[in-house]
Design a protein around this motif. Structure first.
Motif, PDB file in Angstrom:
ATOM      1  N   GLU A 149       0.820  -1.219   0.000  1.00  0.00           N
ATOM      2  CA  GLU A 149       0.000   0.000   0.000  1.00  0.00           C
ATOM      3  C   GLU A 149       0.851   1.264   0.000  1.00  0.00           C
ATOM      4  O   GLU A 149       0.442   2.294  -0.553  1.00  0.00           O
ATOM      5  CB  GLU A 149      -0.933  -0.031   1.206  1.00  0.00           C
ATOM      6  N   ALA A 150       2.024   1.201   0.617  1.00  0.00           N
ATOM      7  CA  ALA A 150       2.891   2.379   0.669  1.00  0.00           C
ATOM      8  C   ALA A 150       3.650   2.591  -0.638  1.00  0.00           C
ATOM      9  O   ALA A 150       4.081   3.708  -0.937  1.00  0.00           O
ATOM     10  CB  ALA A 150       3.884   2.242   1.821  1.00  0.00           C
ATOM     11  N   THR A 151       3.813   1.545  -1.439  1.00  0.00           N
ATOM     12  CA  THR A 151       4.633   1.616  -2.652  1.00  0.00           C
ATOM     13  C   THR A 151       3.799   1.870  -3.900  1.00  0.00           C
ATOM     14  O   THR A 151       4.212   2.632  -4.788  1.00  0.00           O
ATOM     15  CB  THR A 151       5.430   0.304  -2.831  1.00  0.00           C
ATOM     16  N   LEU A 152       2.648   1.248  -3.987  1.00  0.00           N
ATOM     17  CA  LEU A 152       1.799   1.345  -5.173  1.00  0.00           C
ATOM     18  C   LEU A 152       0.671   2.343  -4.959  1.00  0.00           C
ATOM     19  O   LEU A 152       0.383   2.748  -3.828  1.00  0.00           O
ATOM     20  CB  LEU A 152       1.220  -0.034  -5.511  1.00  0.00           C
ATOM     21  N   GLU A 176       3.682  -7.413 -13.539  1.00  0.00           N
ATOM     22  CA  GLU A 176       4.494  -6.207 -13.557  1.00  0.00           C
ATOM     23  C   GLU A 176       4.517  -5.546 -12.180  1.00  0.00           C
ATOM     24  O   GLU A 176       5.570  -5.095 -11.712  1.00  0.00           O
ATOM     25  CB  GLU A 176       3.943  -5.214 -14.592  1.00  0.00           C
ATOM     26  N   LEU A 177       3.365  -5.513 -11.531  1.00  0.00           N
ATOM     27  CA  LEU A 177       3.287  -4.911 -10.197  1.00  0.00           C
ATOM     28  C   LEU A 177       4.027  -5.754  -9.167  1.00  0.00           C
ATOM     29  O   LEU A 177       4.679  -5.212  -8.266  1.00  0.00           O
ATOM     30  CB  LEU A 177       1.820  -4.740  -9.795  1.00  0.00           C
ATOM     31  N   ASN A 182       8.900  -6.704  -5.822  1.00  0.00           N
ATOM     32  CA  ASN A 182      10.094  -7.527  -5.638  1.00  0.00           C
ATOM     33  C   ASN A 182      11.355  -6.677  -5.667  1.00  0.00           C
ATOM     34  O   ASN A 182      12.282  -6.882  -4.869  1.00  0.00           O
ATOM     35  CB  ASN A 182      10.178  -8.597  -6.728  1.00  0.00           C
ATOM     36  N   ARG A 183      11.387  -5.716  -6.575  1.00  0.00           N
ATOM     37  CA  ARG A 183      12.589  -4.869  -6.723  1.00  0.00           C
ATOM     38  C   ARG A 183      12.778  -3.953  -5.507  1.00  0.00           C
ATOM     39  O   ARG A 183      13.902  -3.573  -5.182  1.00  0.00           O
ATOM     40  CB  ARG A 183      12.483  -4.045  -8.004  1.00  0.00           C
ATOM     41  N   HIS A 184      11.690  -3.629  -4.835  1.00  0.00           N
ATOM     42  CA  HIS A 184      11.778  -2.791  -3.641  1.00  0.00           C
ATOM     43  C   HIS A 184      12.160  -3.592  -2.396  1.00  0.00           C
ATOM     44  O   HIS A 184      12.964  -3.129  -1.577  1.00  0.00           O
ATOM     45  CB  HIS A 184      10.444  -2.092  -3.374  1.00  0.00           C
ATOM     46  N   PHE A 185      11.569  -4.789  -2.244  1.00  0.00           N
ATOM     47  CA  PHE A 185      11.617  -5.461  -0.947  1.00  0.00           C
ATOM     48  C   PHE A 185      12.188  -6.880  -0.957  1.00  0.00           C
ATOM     49  O   PHE A 185      12.547  -7.377   0.107  1.00  0.00           O
ATOM     50  CB  PHE A 185      10.208  -5.520  -0.348  1.00  0.00           C
ATOM     51  N   GLY A 271      17.190  -6.028   0.636  1.00  0.00           N
ATOM     52  CA  GLY A 271      15.839  -6.529   0.747  1.00  0.00           C
ATOM     53  C   GLY A 271      15.843  -7.877   1.447  1.00  0.00           C
ATOM     54  O   GLY A 271      16.730  -8.186   2.243  1.00  0.00           O
ATOM     55  N   HIS A 272      14.851  -8.685   1.126  1.00  0.00           N
ATOM     56  CA  HIS A 272      14.727 -10.008   1.729  1.00  0.00           C
ATOM     57  C   HIS A 272      15.921 -10.889   1.363  1.00  0.00           C
ATOM     58  O   HIS A 272      16.313 -11.761   2.139  1.00  0.00           O
ATOM     59  CB  HIS A 272      13.415 -10.643   1.228  1.00  0.00           C
TER      60      HIS A 272
END
Length: 312
Positions: A149-152, A176-177, A182-185, A271-272
């Motif tokens: 919710e904070a990213t999209l 895509e979303l 994935n690229r963020h976290f 990230g993870h």
């Protein structure tokens, strides 16, 4: 201990791929994530830990990559899709590799198994590394929803939820979303990772335990909760997370407070999969932990909530 790759036969008749690399008196057994991941995430560990005299063992769990992949749709194989089974498998691998008084590192799902192992078989452990895993999945689910919710945008989040409700996970826009998240976290620097021409994730195992992706937690692991037992882990423990992890860092802080013999370190720009995102920082943290335990310099941090960031 035999070096290189080796197939071990379990008492249940299945075969697992194992690999041991590196030399030294420090034995580190690594358990991959997923569920359904592969040992490959640890292939570079021995090289990075060479100065610390570490021998690294790894393996593919049942259903994964080079190990046997039974048809889990068959009733006789469903019994293997449990935490208890994979815990017993870990203990059997330890025995067959001849490990004792060793360090156990588990990443993500492997970190869940590492916690279970520390609670069931602490007598065999010299040290424990819990990498990007907390002690329950309820707080993880809440956190990944907050991160989404904070990213999209609200419209994108709504679209993802509609796709998930319809189980249309192969929808191109949805994927895509997922890749954005994935690229963020999950893996912020995939260019540092290894590449394959084909998919290697054991999707039957992953889907059963987790769900379709890291941001849809609907599998059997939603029931796992060790919050009441975290304080029982007395083994010297390194809690290591990426500072942009999918796992909630406030939960990591709480675990650190409750575990009497722990160290909590965040990997910057991680990230993870922070050992891939920032290997220099991660391996500095891991090597320092192993050295401190080996030389009896590991100390419990008494300051409530204290953590450190790994050196960049």
């Amino acid at each position: 201990m035999q070096q290189g790759s080796r197939i071990v036969t379990l008492d249940n008749g299945f075969h697992l791929f194992t690999r041991t690399v590196g030399t030294g008196k420090v034995n580190l057994l690594c358990v991959h994530g997923g569920p359904g991941g592969t040992h490959e995430e640890f292939e570079n560990f021995a090289e990075h830990l060479k100065a610390h005299h570490v021998r690294v063992s790894m393996y593919d769990q049942l259903g994964s990559f080079y190990s046997d992949q039974p048809d889990f749709n068959q009733p006789e194989n469903r019994k293997y899709l449990t935490i208890d089974y994979y815990l017993s498998e870990l203990e059997e691998v330890r025995k067959k590799l001849g490990l004792d008084q060793f360090y156990l590192l588990g990443h993500s799902w492997g970190g869940l198994l590492a916690q279970e192992y520390a609670l069931h078989y602490p007598q065999h452990l010299k040290g424990l590394v819990i990498m990007s895993m907390i002690d329950n999945l309820e707080e993880y689910t809440a956190n990944v929803n907050q991160e989404r919710e904070a990213t999209l945008t609200s419209r994108e989040v709504r679209y993802m939820r509609e796709v998930e409700a319809d189980h249309r996970f192969d929808d191109p826009k949805y994927q895509e979303l997922v890749n954005v998240l994935n690229r963020h976290f999950v893996m912020r620097h995939p260019e540092n990772g290894f590449q394959h021409n084909v998919a290697t994730m054991a999707t039957p195992v992953y889907n059963y335990f987790q769900g379709d992706n890291e941001f849809v937690m609907v599998g059997q692991l939603t029931k796992w909760d060790r919050r009441a037992d975290t304080h029982q882990i007395k083994t010297p423990t390194l809690l290591t997370f990426g500072d942009h992890d999918t796992m909630p860092l406030d939960t990591a802080e709480r675990m650190h407070r409750e575990m009497q013999n722990s160290r909590l370190v965040y990997t910057p720009d991680g990230g993870h999969c922070h050992s891939t995102d920032n290997p220099k920082a991660f391996f500095h943290t891991l090597g320092e932990f192993l050295d401190d335990v080996e030389t009896h310099k590991f100390k419990t941090v008494e300051t409530v909530g204290r953590h450190t960031y790994a050196k960049k």
